[in-house]
Design a protein around this motif. Structure first.
Motif, PDB file in Angstrom:
ATOM      1  N   LYS A  24       2.183   0.897   4.090  1.00 17.01           N
ATOM      2  CA  LYS A  24       3.618   1.111   4.252  1.00 17.01           C
ATOM      3  C   LYS A  24       4.345  -0.215   4.485  1.00 17.01           C
ATOM      4  O   LYS A  24       5.397  -0.457   3.896  1.00 17.01           O
ATOM      5  CB  LYS A  24       3.861   2.070   5.410  1.00 17.01           C
ATOM      6  CG  LYS A  24       5.279   2.516   5.533  1.00 17.01           C
ATOM      7  CD  LYS A  24       5.419   3.562   6.618  1.00 17.01           C
ATOM      8  CE  LYS A  24       6.856   4.012   6.727  1.00 17.01           C
ATOM      9  NZ  LYS A  24       7.042   4.984   7.790  1.00 17.01           N
ATOM     10  N   GLN A  27       4.097  -2.390   1.326  1.00 16.79           N
ATOM     11  CA  GLN A  27       4.557  -1.637   0.158  1.00 16.79           C
ATOM     12  C   GLN A  27       3.514  -1.651  -0.960  1.00 16.79           C
ATOM     13  O   GLN A  27       3.808  -1.937  -2.112  1.00 16.79           O
ATOM     14  CB  GLN A  27       5.891  -2.181  -0.334  1.00 16.79           C
ATOM     15  CG  GLN A  27       7.002  -1.984   0.676  1.00 16.79           C
ATOM     16  CD  GLN A  27       8.333  -2.503   0.203  1.00 16.79           C
ATOM     17  OE1 GLN A  27       8.403  -3.242  -0.768  1.00 16.79           O
ATOM     18  NE2 GLN A  27       9.378  -2.116   0.893  1.00 16.79           N
ATOM     19  N   LYS A  28       2.283  -1.315  -0.574  1.00 13.78           N
ATOM     20  CA  LYS A  28       1.175  -1.225  -1.529  1.00 13.78           C
ATOM     21  C   LYS A  28       0.732   0.223  -1.596  1.00 13.78           C
ATOM     22  O   LYS A  28       0.457   0.859  -0.579  1.00 13.78           O
ATOM     23  CB  LYS A  28       0.020  -2.125  -1.113  1.00 13.78           C
ATOM     24  CG  LYS A  28       0.401  -3.582  -1.140  1.00 13.78           C
ATOM     25  CD  LYS A  28      -0.799  -4.461  -1.047  1.00 13.78           C
ATOM     26  CE  LYS A  28      -0.354  -5.896  -1.183  1.00 13.78           C
ATOM     27  NZ  LYS A  28      -1.427  -6.768  -1.544  1.00 13.78           N
TER      28      LYS A  28
END
Length: 67
Positions: A24, A27-28
């Motif tokens: 989170k 942002q993967k």
């Protein structure tokens, strides 16, 4: 429910929370999805061996798939 199953569930769920937070914040998608799967997997398996195999595979996926 055996003690082994309970401990494996706690172990893989805590690893899943770590992957979820990492995915989170960075942002993967792969660690995020694997984290969600690791949190939910212990609810669906009643075999310790099967839980160990599936949990180990889900833990290894983010290291081999870097997106």
């Amino acid at each position: 429910m055996s003690a082994t199953l309970l401990l494996l569930g706690v172990l893989f769920s805590s690893i899943g929370v770590g992957f979820l937070i990492y995915g989170k914040k960075q942002q993967k998608l792969v660690p995020l999805v694997c984290g969600l799967a690791l949190i939910g997997v212990p609810y669906f398996f009643s075999s310790s061996a099967l839980l160990f195999v599936v949990g180990s595979v889900l833990c290894a996926i983010p290291y081999f798939i870097r997106l």
